[in-house]
Design a protein around this motif. Structure first.
Motif, PDB file in Angstrom:
ATOM      1  N   ASN A   1       0.740  -1.197   0.319  1.00  0.00           N
ATOM      2  CA  ASN A   1       0.235  -0.010  -0.170  1.00  0.00           C
ATOM      3  C   ASN A   1       0.765   1.500   0.226  1.00  0.00           C
ATOM      4  OD1 ASN A   1      -2.494  -0.462   0.787  1.00  0.00           O
ATOM      5  ND2 ASN A   1      -1.876  -1.812   2.177  1.00  0.00           N
ATOM      6  N   TYR A   2       2.433   1.003  -0.245  1.00  0.00           N
ATOM      7  CA  TYR A   2       2.790   2.362   0.096  1.00  0.00           C
ATOM      8  C   TYR A   2       4.354   2.258  -1.001  1.00  0.00           C
ATOM      9  CZ  TYR A   2       0.927   2.508   4.613  1.00  0.00           C
ATOM     10  OH  TYR A   2      -0.096   2.016   6.279  1.00  0.00           O
ATOM     11  N   ILE A   3       4.642   3.674  -1.550  1.00  0.00           N
ATOM     12  CA  ILE A   3       5.992   3.571  -2.036  1.00  0.00           C
ATOM     13  C   ILE A   3       6.962   3.333  -0.104  1.00  0.00           C
ATOM     14  CG2 ILE A   3       7.621   5.529  -2.378  1.00  0.00           C
ATOM     15  CD1 ILE A   3       4.789   6.252  -4.173  1.00  0.00           C
ATOM     16  N   MET A   4       7.674   3.102  -0.858  1.00  0.00           N
ATOM     17  CA  MET A   4       8.790   2.191  -0.012  1.00  0.00           C
ATOM     18  C   MET A   4      10.456   3.323  -0.337  1.00  0.00           C
ATOM     19  SD  MET A   4       7.392   0.403   1.946  1.00  0.00           S
ATOM     20  CE  MET A   4       8.793   0.001   3.560  1.00  0.00           C
ATOM     21  N   GLY A   5      10.976   3.900   1.440  1.00  0.00           N
ATOM     22  CA  GLY A   5      12.148   4.216   0.737  1.00  0.00           C
ATOM     23  C   GLY A   5      13.536   3.589   1.978  1.00  0.00           C
ATOM     24  N   TRP A   6      14.692   4.572   0.921  1.00  0.00           N
ATOM     25  CA  TRP A   6      15.538   4.018   2.786  1.00  0.00           C
ATOM     26  C   TRP A   6      16.120   5.563   2.273  1.00  0.00           C
ATOM     27  CZ3 TRP A   6      16.826   0.225   4.980  1.00  0.00           C
ATOM     28  CH2 TRP A   6      16.303  -1.181   4.400  1.00  0.00           C
ATOM     29  N   PHE A   7      16.363   5.824   3.298  1.00  0.00           N
ATOM     30  CA  PHE A   7      17.761   6.765   3.876  1.00  0.00           C
ATOM     31  C   PHE A   7      18.399   6.404   4.597  1.00  0.00           C
ATOM     32  CE2 PHE A   7      14.383  10.421   3.031  1.00  0.00           C
ATOM     33  CZ  PHE A   7      12.794   9.941   2.722  1.00  0.00           C
TER      34      PHE A   7
ATOM     35  N   ILE B   1      11.079   3.153  -4.579  1.00  0.00           N
ATOM     36  CA  ILE B   1      10.795   2.696  -5.398  1.00  0.00           C
ATOM     37  C   ILE B   1       8.946   2.181  -4.446  1.00  0.00           C
ATOM     38  CG2 ILE B   1      10.341   0.059  -3.691  1.00  0.00           C
ATOM     39  CD1 ILE B   1      11.240  -1.070  -5.554  1.00  0.00           C
ATOM     40  N   ASN B   2       8.109   1.642  -5.790  1.00  0.00           N
ATOM     41  CA  ASN B   2       6.746   2.623  -5.757  1.00  0.00           C
ATOM     42  C   ASN B   2       6.103   1.483  -5.510  1.00  0.00           C
ATOM     43  OD1 ASN B   2       6.687   1.212  -8.401  1.00  0.00           O
ATOM     44  ND2 ASN B   2       5.196   2.149 -10.103  1.00  0.00           N
ATOM     45  N   ARG B   3       4.577   1.457  -5.270  1.00  0.00           N
ATOM     46  CA  ARG B   3       3.698   0.646  -4.756  1.00  0.00           C
ATOM     47  C   ARG B   3       3.920  -1.116  -6.144  1.00  0.00           C
ATOM     48  NH1 ARG B   3       1.386   4.780  -4.131  1.00  0.00           N
ATOM     49  NH2 ARG B   3       0.032   4.795  -1.998  1.00  0.00           N
ATOM     50  N   GLY B   4       4.182  -1.105  -7.154  1.00  0.00           N
ATOM     51  CA  GLY B   4       4.667  -2.533  -8.345  1.00  0.00           C
ATOM     52  C   GLY B   4       5.573  -2.551  -8.060  1.00  0.00           C
ATOM     53  N   GLY B   5       6.765  -1.704  -7.671  1.00  0.00           N
ATOM     54  CA  GLY B   5       7.682  -2.162  -8.294  1.00  0.00           C
ATOM     55  C   GLY B   5       8.288  -1.638  -9.610  1.00  0.00           C
ATOM     56  N   SER B   6       7.833  -0.953 -10.042  1.00  0.00           N
ATOM     57  CA  SER B   6       8.251  -0.606 -11.426  1.00  0.00           C
ATOM     58  C   SER B   6       8.897   0.597 -11.935  1.00  0.00           C
ATOM     59  CB  SER B   6       6.798  -1.166 -12.440  1.00  0.00           C
ATOM     60  OG  SER B   6       5.995  -0.013 -12.320  1.00  0.00           O
ATOM     61  N   SER B   7       8.852   1.129 -10.365  1.00  0.00           N
ATOM     62  CA  SER B   7       9.548   2.268 -11.111  1.00  0.00           C
ATOM     63  C   SER B   7      10.775   2.735  -9.383  1.00  0.00           C
ATOM     64  CB  SER B   7       8.676   3.865 -11.133  1.00  0.00           C
ATOM     65  OG  SER B   7       9.442   4.866 -10.913  1.00  0.00           O
TER      66      SER B   7
ATOM     67  N   TYR C   1      17.844   3.533   8.033  1.00  0.00           N
ATOM     68  CA  TYR C   1      16.702   3.598   7.586  1.00  0.00           C
ATOM     69  C   TYR C   1      15.337   3.469   7.034  1.00  0.00           C
ATOM     70  CZ  TYR C   1      17.962   6.330  11.927  1.00  0.00           C
ATOM     71  OH  TYR C   1      18.288   7.246  13.031  1.00  0.00           O
ATOM     72  N   CYS C   2      14.644   2.095   6.078  1.00  0.00           N
ATOM     73  CA  CYS C   2      13.275   2.626   5.701  1.00  0.00           C
ATOM     74  C   CYS C   2      12.704   3.145   6.596  1.00  0.00           C
ATOM     75  CB  CYS C   2      13.397   0.773   5.961  1.00  0.00           C
ATOM     76  SG  CYS C   2      11.540   0.020   5.105  1.00  0.00           S
ATOM     77  N   ALA C   3      11.664   3.913   4.836  1.00  0.00           N
ATOM     78  CA  ALA C   3      10.765   4.454   5.493  1.00  0.00           C
ATOM     79  C   ALA C   3       9.335   4.470   4.223  1.00  0.00           C
ATOM     80  CB  ALA C   3      10.774   5.960   4.719  1.00  0.00           C
ATOM     81  N   ALA C   4       8.343   4.426   4.911  1.00  0.00           N
ATOM     82  CA  ALA C   4       6.922   4.387   4.564  1.00  0.00           C
ATOM     83  C   ALA C   4       6.276   5.413   4.040  1.00  0.00           C
ATOM     84  CB  ALA C   4       5.841   2.731   4.831  1.00  0.00           C
ATOM     85  N   ASP C   5       5.662   5.169   2.805  1.00  0.00           N
ATOM     86  CA  ASP C   5       4.393   6.982   2.327  1.00  0.00           C
ATOM     87  C   ASP C   5       4.016   6.442   1.389  1.00  0.00           C
ATOM     88  OD1 ASP C   5       5.444   9.647  -0.480  1.00  0.00           O
ATOM     89  OD2 ASP C   5       3.615   9.573   1.213  1.00  0.00           O
ATOM     90  N   SER C   6       2.405   6.912   1.759  1.00  0.00           N
ATOM     91  CA  SER C   6       1.276   6.884   1.348  1.00  0.00           C
ATOM     92  C   SER C   6       0.919   7.899   0.400  1.00  0.00           C
ATOM     93  CB  SER C   6      -0.004   7.025   2.911  1.00  0.00           C
ATOM     94  OG  SER C   6      -0.344   8.267   3.206  1.00  0.00           O
ATOM     95  N   GLY C   7       1.984   8.674  -0.313  1.00  0.00           N
ATOM     96  CA  GLY C   7       1.957   9.278  -1.221  1.00  0.00           C
ATOM     97  C   GLY C   7       1.359   8.956  -2.858  1.00  0.00           C
ATOM     98  N   ILE C   8       1.834   9.508  -3.977  1.00  0.00           N
ATOM     99  CA  ILE C   8       1.556   8.944  -5.455  1.00  0.00           C
ATOM    100  C   ILE C   8       2.648   8.882  -6.099  1.00  0.00           C
ATOM    101  CG2 ILE C   8      -0.868   8.695  -5.603  1.00  0.00           C
ATOM    102  CD1 ILE C   8      -0.483  11.582  -7.371  1.00  0.00           C
ATOM    103  N   MET C   9       3.725   9.444  -5.613  1.00  0.00           N
ATOM    104  CA  MET C   9       5.484   9.822  -6.160  1.00  0.00           C
ATOM    105  C   MET C   9       6.081   9.569  -4.651  1.00  0.00           C
ATOM    106  SD  MET C   9       4.236  12.972  -8.180  1.00  0.00           S
ATOM    107  CE  MET C   9       6.475  12.788  -9.114  1.00  0.00           C
TER     108      MET C   9
END
Length: 124
Positions: A31-37, A51-57, A95-103
């Motif tokens: 449900n989330y865009i995921m990031g590493w910081f 990385i986007n939700r589906g892993g394609s971007s 750190y791993c982080a989750a974002d509920s946004g769209i980009m």
């Protein structure tokens, strides 16, 4: 809500590799865009990869392009960061982080949930 737990950090010599993992519980990570910081002592937290939700971007900081690869396995609720050709300047708390946004965003303040992080130390 989602809870994030990172693992895989450690100490390695320059030129070595590590793979970080971030496992989500609670609401599924798909449900989330995921990031590493990462954050080095005395420095601000900086974006490494996303990385986007589906892993394609994916998106990377210039400093890690060509060396780091972010991926995800939504069936396992896990996001990975493969780090190759590590340099001393890659040292920091990751750190791993989750974002509920769209980009995929690079600003840490835009992410909704954070893990406790895992330490990566690269020696020369």
């Amino acid at each position: 809500q989602v809870q994030l737990v990172e693992s895989g950090g450690g100490s390695v010599q320059a030129g070595g590799s590590l793979r970080l993992s971030c496992t989500a519980s609670g609401r599924t990570s798909s449900n989330y865009i995921m990031g590493w910081f990462r954050q080095a002592p005395g420095k601000e937290r900086e974006f490494v990869a996303g990385i986007n939700r589906g892993g394609s971007s994916t998106r990377y900081a210039d400093s890690v392009k060509g060396r780091f690869t972010i991926s995800r396995d939504n069936a396992k609720n896990t996001v990975y960061l493969q780090m190759n050709s590590l340099k001393p300047e890659d040292t920091g708390h990751y750190y791993c982080a989750a974002d509920s946004g769209i980009m995929i965003m690079t600003l840490a303040g835009l992410y909704d949930y954070w893990g406790q992080g895992t330490q990566v130390t690269v020696s020369s």
